[in-house]
Design a protein around this motif. Sequence first.
Motif, short mmCIF file in Angstrom:
data_model
loop_
_atom_site.label_atom_id
_atom_site.label_comp_id
_atom_site.label_asym_id
_atom_site.label_seq_id
_atom_site.Cartn_x
_atom_site.Cartn_y
_atom_site.Cartn_z
N PHE A 1 0.84 -1.19 0.00
CA PHE A 1 0.00 0.00 0.00
C PHE A 1 0.88 1.24 0.00
CE2 PHE A 1 -2.74 -3.21 1.89
CZ PHE A 1 -3.93 -3.01 1.20
N CYS A 2 0.38 2.31 -0.62
CA CYS A 2 1.09 3.59 -0.63
C CYS A 2 0.05 4.70 -0.66
CB CYS A 2 2.02 3.69 -1.84
SG CYS A 2 3.03 5.18 -1.84
N VAL B 1 -0.13 15.36 -3.26
CA VAL B 1 1.21 15.61 -3.78
C VAL B 1 1.19 16.28 -5.14
CG1 VAL B 1 2.19 13.67 -2.51
CG2 VAL B 1 1.29 13.29 -4.79
N ASP B 2 0.03 16.21 -5.84
CA ASP B 2 -0.06 16.81 -7.17
C ASP B 2 -0.56 18.25 -7.12
OD1 ASP B 2 -3.26 15.28 -8.11
OD2 ASP B 2 -2.55 16.19 -6.27
N PHE C 1 -2.38 2.14 -4.62
CA PHE C 1 -2.14 3.53 -4.26
C PHE C 1 -3.45 4.18 -3.83
CE2 PHE C 1 1.38 2.60 -7.10
CZ PHE C 1 2.44 3.18 -6.44
N LEU C 2 -3.38 4.89 -2.71
CA LEU C 2 -4.50 5.71 -2.22
C LEU C 2 -4.07 7.16 -2.34
CD1 LEU C 2 -5.41 3.67 0.99
CD2 LEU C 2 -6.38 3.46 -1.28
N ALA D 1 -7.88 7.40 -12.06
CA ALA D 1 -8.10 6.44 -10.97
C ALA D 1 -8.97 5.28 -11.43
CB ALA D 1 -8.74 7.15 -9.78
N ASP D 2 -8.82 4.12 -10.74
CA ASP D 2 -9.68 2.96 -10.98
C ASP D 2 -10.98 3.05 -10.18
OD1 ASP D 2 -7.81 1.88 -12.68
OD2 ASP D 2 -6.76 0.85 -11.06
N GLN D 3 -10.92 3.66 -9.00
CA GLN D 3 -12.10 3.81 -8.16
C GLN D 3 -12.00 5.15 -7.45
OE1 GLN D 3 -13.05 0.40 -5.92
NE2 GLN D 3 -14.87 1.23 -4.99
N LEU D 4 -13.11 5.87 -7.38
CA LEU D 4 -13.13 7.24 -6.87
C LEU D 4 -14.05 7.31 -5.66
CD1 LEU D 4 -12.10 10.11 -7.51
CD2 LEU D 4 -14.20 10.47 -8.79
N TYR D 5 -13.55 7.88 -4.56
CA TYR D 5 -14.35 8.11 -3.35
C TYR D 5 -14.40 9.61 -3.11
CZ TYR D 5 -13.79 3.14 -2.34
OH TYR D 5 -13.80 1.78 -2.40
#
Length: 589
Positions: free
Chosen positions: A514-515, A520-521, A545-546, A558-562
Motif C-alpha cells: 500500500f502507498c 502531492v499533485d 495507491f491511495l 483512478a480505478d475507483q473514486l471516493y
Amino acid sequence: MIGYADELVSHDEPFQDLIYAVLGHYLVVQDLQTANRIYNQVKPLQINVVTLAGEVLGHTGFIRGGTNHRNQSDFVGRQEQLQALVTEIDKLKQGIDLRHTQMAQKELDIQRTKIDIEAQSAEIKKMEEELANLKVELGKMTFEEASLQETHHKQLTERQHLLGEVSQLGQNLELQAMGADDLTSRRQQLGQIANQLSEEIKNQEQHVAGVSARLQEINVLVAKWQSDHESLRREMESIAGQIRETSDLIRMRTEETDRARKEILELHTVNEEYHQRIEELKEKREALQAELTALEEQQYQTNTQVGEQEKAIRSERGKLDELAESVHKIELRVSELKLRLENLKSRMRDEFEYTLQRGPVDETFNAQETGKRIEEMREKIKEVGPVNLLSLKEYEQEKERMEFLQVQRDDLIKARKNLTETIDIINATARQKFMETFEQVQQNFSQVFSKFFEGGRASLALQETADPLEAEIEIFATPGGKKMSAITLLSGGEKSLTAISLLFAIYLHKPSPFCIFDEVDAPLDDRNVQRFTNALKEFSRNTQFLVVTHNKMTMRAADQLYGITMEEKGVSKVVSVKFDSNQNGNAAG
C-alpha cells in the motif's frame, strides 16, 4: 590523517569536477601505520589511502610501495593525472561528437518541419482562395435566389390577375351572346398565356429548388473548409511552438558545445604543461640516475672500508668479551655481599628496630648503654600484649570478598567486550546493508528523475564522514535545460516531483503493498500531473495507491473514486464510483 587529496590541491574553479574525479577517492595520511589503522574503515567506501612516503593502499586490495624521493613520487602522480586528463578529453570529444550528431539531426528535423509548414501554408492559402470563391458564389446564389423569388411572386400575381380576367370574361360570355367568337378567341389566348405562365412558374420553382440544394451544399462545404482552416491554424501554432522550443534547445546545445570546446582547449593547455613538466622530470631523473651511480660506486668503496673495520672490531670484541666475563664475576660477588647486607638490615630492623646505615664509625658509641636500651624496649613490647589472632580471619574474609569482586569485574569486562564486538558486527553489517541500499536507491532515483524531467540529472551523496550511518544525505537535482547549484532554487512543482522521484526510488528497492499520497499533485501543472499519473499506473501492478487529490486529471486516471460531500451541515457522506477499463480508457481519451 591529513585530508582528501582533492582538498589539498590548489586549482581553478572550472577544474573542480576534474580534480575530484582524479583525486576525490584518495585519502592522505602521515605514515603507513596510520594507513593500516584506518584502512578497514574506509575500504567499504572505495577510498584509497596514500602516505606522505608514497605508499598506496587501494580499496581493491593492492598495495604499492613508496619512497622518500619526492621527485619520483611527483613524476608518478603527474603520469596518473595525465592519463586521467587524456581519458577525460576523449570522453569530452565523444560527447561533442554526439552533440554534433544530435544537432545535425535536429537541423534535419527543422528543415523537414519548415517544408511541411510551407506545404501546409500553400494548402491553407489555396483553401482560403477557394473559400473566398465559394463566398462570392454564395453571394451570387443568394442574389439570384432573391431575384427568382421576386419574379415568381410577380408571375403568381399576374396569374391571379389573368385568372380573374378569364373568370370575368366567362361571366360576360354567358351574359352576352354577342361577340361570342371574339370572346372565345380572347379566352383561348388568355388560356394559352395562363398555361405558359404555369409552365414558367413550375420551371422557376424547380430552378429555385435546385439553387436551394446547391446553396445548402455550399454552406456545408464552407463550414467544412472553415473547420479545416481552424484545425490547420492550431496545428501551425503548435508547430511554431515546437520550432521555438527546438531553436532554444539548439541554442543551448550550441552554448554547451562552445563551453566544452573551451574546456578542451584548456585541457590541451594543461596537457602541454604536463608534457613539459614530464620532460623536465625526465631530465632531472637522468641527472639523479647519474648521481645515484656515483653514490653506488662510493658506497662500494665505503663497504670495503667497513669490512676491514669490522674485522678489527671483531678482534676488539673478543677482548671485550673477556673483560665482560671478569666484570660479571665481580658483579656476582657484589650481589652476594649485598644480599647478606640486606639480610642483616632486615634482622636489625625486625629484632632491634634499628636501621643500619652506611657511614663512619661513631667513636662515642657505647655498647652497654645500647644493650640496656634494647632490653627496655623488649619489656615495653611485652607490656603491649598479645597479637590480635582474629586479624588473620578477617584478612581471609576480606580476601574472599576481594576474589568474588574480582570475578564479578572480570565477568563484566568480558561481557562488555562481547557487547562491543557484537555492536561492531552489527554496525559493520548495517553499514554494508546501508551502502548497498544507498547505491541501489541512488541508481533508481537517477532513472525515475530522468523519466519525470527529460534530460534531467539527479543523484544522492553522503557527507564525507568516518561513519556513513551518521552522515547526512544530500540531494542534487538538475531538471533538463537548467543549471541548479542547490535544490532550494527549484520551483514548488519541481521540488514535489523530486520528492516523488525519491519515494519511487525507495519503493523500487523495497516495494510495499500500500502507498498513500496526500495532495502531492497540488503544485504540479497538467503536464507533470500526466507524468505522475503514468508513473502511478506503471507501479500500480504490484502496489495499491491511495491518493487524496483535488486534481481532475488525477481523478480521471483512478480505478475507483471516493468523494466526501456534506449535503447537510455537520454530516459527511461518502460517494464512490468504480470505473471499468473501457470507461477509464474512454475518459482518458
